[in-house]
Design a protein around this motif. Structure first.
Motif, PDB file in Angstrom:
ATOM      1  N   GLN A 195       4.259  -6.186 -21.753  1.00 27.65           N
ATOM      2  CA  GLN A 195       3.423  -7.273 -20.641  1.00 27.65           C
ATOM      3  C   GLN A 195       4.474  -7.377 -19.232  1.00 27.65           C
ATOM      4  N   TRP A 196       5.577  -6.858 -19.433  1.00 27.08           N
ATOM      5  CA  TRP A 196       6.604  -7.219 -18.284  1.00 27.08           C
ATOM      6  C   TRP A 196       5.939  -6.838 -16.930  1.00 27.08           C
ATOM      7  N   THR A 197       5.347  -5.764 -16.575  1.00 26.53           N
ATOM      8  CA  THR A 197       4.826  -5.657 -15.268  1.00 26.53           C
ATOM      9  C   THR A 197       3.656  -6.157 -14.932  1.00 26.53           C
ATOM     10  N   ASP A 198       2.725  -6.417 -15.928  1.00 27.53           N
ATOM     11  CA  ASP A 198       1.795  -7.228 -15.344  1.00 27.53           C
ATOM     12  C   ASP A 198       1.909  -8.594 -15.190  1.00 27.53           C
ATOM     13  N   THR A 199       3.141  -9.046 -16.036  1.00 24.06           N
ATOM     14  CA  THR A 199       3.426 -10.672 -16.003  1.00 24.06           C
ATOM     15  C   THR A 199       4.179 -10.602 -14.645  1.00 24.06           C
ATOM     16  N   HIS A 200       4.988  -9.704 -14.217  1.00 22.96           N
ATOM     17  CA  HIS A 200       5.674  -9.717 -12.766  1.00 22.96           C
ATOM     18  C   HIS A 200       4.483  -9.969 -11.674  1.00 22.96           C
TER      19      HIS A 200
ATOM     20  N   VAL B 143       0.821  -1.269   0.047  1.00 27.89           N
ATOM     21  CA  VAL B 143      -0.129   0.126  -0.030  1.00 27.89           C
ATOM     22  C   VAL B 143       0.911   1.336  -0.018  1.00 27.89           C
ATOM     23  N   HIS B 144       0.666   2.063  -1.053  1.00 29.80           N
ATOM     24  CA  HIS B 144       1.484   3.416  -1.123  1.00 29.80           C
ATOM     25  C   HIS B 144       0.677   4.611  -1.888  1.00 29.80           C
ATOM     26  N   ALA B 145       0.928   5.572  -1.744  1.00 25.15           N
ATOM     27  CA  ALA B 145       0.367   6.792  -2.251  1.00 25.15           C
ATOM     28  C   ALA B 145       1.145   7.510  -3.178  1.00 25.15           C
ATOM     29  N   ASN B 146       2.561   7.267  -3.092  1.00 23.36           N
ATOM     30  CA  ASN B 146       3.251   8.069  -4.106  1.00 23.36           C
ATOM     31  C   ASN B 146       4.670   7.178  -4.197  1.00 23.36           C
ATOM     32  N   PRO B 147       5.467   7.853  -5.269  1.00 23.74           N
ATOM     33  CA  PRO B 147       6.742   6.922  -5.467  1.00 23.74           C
ATOM     34  C   PRO B 147       7.638   6.626  -4.108  1.00 23.74           C
ATOM     35  N   PHE B 148       7.636   7.964  -3.067  1.00 19.41           N
ATOM     36  CA  PHE B 148       8.451   7.690  -2.059  1.00 19.41           C
ATOM     37  C   PHE B 148       8.025   6.738  -1.221  1.00 19.41           C
ATOM     38  N   GLU B 149       6.689   6.542  -1.064  1.00 20.21           N
ATOM     39  CA  GLU B 149       6.303   5.711   0.031  1.00 20.21           C
ATOM     40  C   GLU B 149       6.565   4.144  -0.623  1.00 20.21           C
ATOM     41  N   LEU B 150       6.291   3.952  -1.954  1.00 19.99           N
ATOM     42  CA  LEU B 150       6.495   2.868  -2.422  1.00 19.99           C
ATOM     43  C   LEU B 150       7.917   2.306  -2.245  1.00 19.99           C
ATOM     44  N   LEU B 151       8.787   3.404  -2.668  1.00 20.37           N
ATOM     45  CA  LEU B 151      10.188   3.026  -2.308  1.00 20.37           C
ATOM     46  C   LEU B 151      10.635   2.417  -0.948  1.00 20.37           C
ATOM     47  N   ILE B 152       9.956   3.212   0.115  1.00 20.31           N
ATOM     48  CA  ILE B 152      10.132   2.764   1.578  1.00 20.31           C
ATOM     49  C   ILE B 152       9.620   1.537   1.776  1.00 20.31           C
ATOM     50  N   ALA B 153       8.505   1.440   1.398  1.00 18.90           N
ATOM     51  CA  ALA B 153       7.551  -0.194   1.602  1.00 18.90           C
ATOM     52  C   ALA B 153       8.341  -1.199   0.875  1.00 18.90           C
ATOM     53  N   THR B 154       9.016  -0.991  -0.300  1.00 20.00           N
ATOM     54  CA  THR B 154       9.666  -1.974  -0.953  1.00 20.00           C
ATOM     55  C   THR B 154      10.847  -2.337  -0.058  1.00 20.00           C
TER      56      THR B 154
ATOM     57  N   ASN C  88       5.987   0.242 -10.968  1.00 19.53           N
ATOM     58  CA  ASN C  88       4.662   0.506 -10.296  1.00 19.53           C
ATOM     59  C   ASN C  88       4.461   2.099 -10.070  1.00 19.53           C
ATOM     60  N   ALA C  89       5.420   2.864  -9.715  1.00 18.19           N
ATOM     61  CA  ALA C  89       5.154   4.116  -9.713  1.00 18.19           C
ATOM     62  C   ALA C  89       5.304   4.756 -10.719  1.00 18.19           C
ATOM     63  N   PHE C  90       5.992   4.489 -11.754  1.00 14.51           N
ATOM     64  CA  PHE C  90       6.547   5.373 -12.853  1.00 14.51           C
ATOM     65  C   PHE C  90       5.896   4.850 -14.275  1.00 14.51           C
TER      66      PHE C  90
END
Length: 217
Positions: free
Chosen positions: A173-178, A26-37, A129-131
């Motif tokens: 299809q790379w991202t969806d396949t992932h 769960v994230h709201a922006n690229p920075f949150e996704l970076l931290i979460a990942t 996911n972010a970009f």
């Protein structure tokens, strides 16, 4: 080993089984996704989401992570494995973001891989996911599924898995396949108890056929 034609069939089945597969962090922006990942390394997404539900209310910018003592940040993520090292990396990458990139996460995998605590998988997750940049992040689920199916050899590195999947899968299809392979590995082809008897890929899965033979014996 799996053929390219068989892999195309696998892609179709992944899509039919998990058409809505997505990033579960769960994230709201690229920075949150970076931290979460970063936090998700050797940890489940469920636990990370539990922690970030409060974490992201308290820390919204790179500056916020630097405004507290490291001990306080450690305490905020204490339930996550390797929390001391992860807290140190979060503060270090926050400082780097401020110093070099104006506090903005750059949409570039190679740059992200220079950040403390950010490896190739994390960088791929963020850019895709972010970009919306096509990428193939290989986590434990993706690696396990590829090797069980015979897409790759057991001794192959995660990078070798990534490169072959990208080579045999259309770029768009790379991202969806992932995401679909992760869902397939997380909810169907599980590490400890894969659902081989009901798997549409069993006829071409070397590991599945071996497991079914052992059951029969």
């Amino acid at each position: 080993m799996l053929t390219k034609k068989q892999w195309e069939y696998c892609l179709e089945q992944f899509g039919e089984m998990f058409p809505d597969a997505h990033c579960e962090l769960v994230h709201a922006n690229p920075f949150e996704l970076l931290i979460a990942t970063l936090l998700s390394a050797q940890c489940t997404d469920v636990l990370v989401n539990r922690v970030t539900a409060d974490l992201f209310k308290k820390y919204k910018t790179p500056e916020d992570y630097l405004a507290v003592e490291v001990a306080e940040l450690e305490n905020d993520i204490r339930s996550i494995g390797l929390y001391r090292n992860k807290a140190k990396n979060i503060r270090a990458l926050s400082q780097l973001l401020i110093d070099e990139y104006g506090g903005i996460v750059p949409p570039n995998r190679d740059i992200l891989m220079t950040f403390p605590g950010v490896g190739r998988k994390t960088a791929n997750v963020v850019v895709s996911n972010a970009f919306g940049i096509p990428a193939m992040a290989v986590d434990t689920h993706v690696e396990r599924v590829a090797k069980r199916l015979g897409m790759n050899r057991w001794k192959d590195s995660p990078l070798a898995v990534e490169e072959k999947i990208m080579r045999w899968t259309p770029r768009e299809q790379w991202t969806d396949t992932h995401h679909r392979i992760i869902f397939f590995g997380r909810y169907h082809c599980k590490a400890q108890n894969p659902n081989c008897p009901e798997c549409p890929l069993l006829p071409l899965c070397r590991e599945g056929k071996k497991r079914m033979k052992e059951r029969a014996d």
